[in-house]
Design a protein around this motif. Sequence first.
Motif, PDB file in Angstrom:
ATOM      1  N   VAL A   1       1.153  -1.070   0.142  1.00 14.60           N
ATOM      2  CA  VAL A   1       0.066  -0.087   0.196  1.00 14.60           C
ATOM      3  C   VAL A   1       0.528   1.058  -0.039  1.00 14.60           C
ATOM      4  N   GLY A   2       2.156   0.959   0.094  1.00 15.28           N
ATOM      5  CA  GLY A   2       2.975   2.674   0.204  1.00 15.28           C
ATOM      6  C   GLY A   2       2.911   3.247   1.657  1.00 15.28           C
ATOM      7  N   LEU A   3       4.096   4.472   1.868  1.00 16.44           N
ATOM      8  CA  LEU A   3       3.814   5.014   2.601  1.00 16.44           C
ATOM      9  C   LEU A   3       2.753   5.509   3.358  1.00 16.44           C
ATOM     10  N   ARG A   4       2.198   6.149   2.114  1.00 14.17           N
ATOM     11  CA  ARG A   4       0.862   7.078   2.798  1.00 14.17           C
ATOM     12  C   ARG A   4       1.323   8.187   3.555  1.00 14.17           C
ATOM     13  N   GLY A   5       2.333   8.895   3.308  1.00  9.95           N
ATOM     14  CA  GLY A   5       2.375   9.872   3.862  1.00  9.95           C
ATOM     15  C   GLY A   5       2.768   9.816   5.287  1.00  9.95           C
ATOM     16  N   ALA A   6       3.057   8.624   5.880  1.00  7.17           N
ATOM     17  CA  ALA A   6       3.388   8.479   7.527  1.00  7.17           C
ATOM     18  C   ALA A   6       4.817   8.455   7.240  1.00  7.17           C
TER      19      ALA A   6
END
Length: 313
Positions: free
Chosen positions: A268-273
């Motif tokens: 799902v990727g880093l997603r801005g974390a």
Amino acid sequence: MPLYWRVCLINGLVFVVGTAALALAPVTVSATVLVSEAVVLVLGLIGIVVLNSILLRTSLAPLDRLIRLMATVDLQRPGRRLPESRNGAVEPLVRGFNAMLERLETERGRSNAKALAAQEAERHRIARELHDEIGQGLTAVLLGLKQLSSAVPEPVRNDLLEVQETARATLDEVRGVARRLRPGVLEDLGLQAALTALATEFSSHGMHVRRVTSPGLPELGAERELVVYRVAQEALTNAARHSQARSVCLALRRQGPEVILTVDDDGVGLRGAEEGTGIRGMRERSLLIGAELTVGPGDTGTSVRLAVPVEQR
């Protein structure tokens, strides 16, 4: 010249220029100020303020750059410095700040090297104790249970076999933890064999890991190979725990004067974390060997790239 005296000099110069302009200008001010005289006074005041602001802005511009850099500086991304020049009252402050960053990065590198060396030594100690003490103890338990299984009554034998299987699974888990703490295959067989074993281990836990290695890779040395292994291990762990990835590509290639490790997943990727302790640990390790670590979005998920310079012989 100190900043205080530079500001005083600029303001004094502006006042002198304004006073000289008023003294030499063919204008007078009546007891009752006329409109035309008020316009001249206002224009003169605006000119003085604008000139003073321009001179102060030019003199204090390096200070603004210093403040912006101080707000964004990150010791895990070293090398950022303010440009130095021979003009300006704040240039000694800029040079001092750059020298301070240099000392901080050097001291941080030394302390991180000591901390990571102590961490690896502690990993080895714990792995040795798990293997020698707990592992041998569980092996003795398994042997004792095997001997008892032929001597106990049939109703109890099934329960005894279940306990035996639990002890065997615990022994396998202890050995797996010891291998993760101390990669003996890296010391015995080298980096490529260690990465193969790492990929096989994660593939056995439900995540498909495809390994790609180019032939003719140079020797990196024990310290650099350990950093490459730990970065690959942490990247695969993050993909399994946080990315919800089903497949990962683990690649090790030669690219010019560098060896490139890439770990690309389809999660799902880093997603801005924000970066966690795992990624910060990878950055600390990469700095120790002069490598460049990049963590960001990939084609489908997260991409981790480690560029390790090859030692020139």
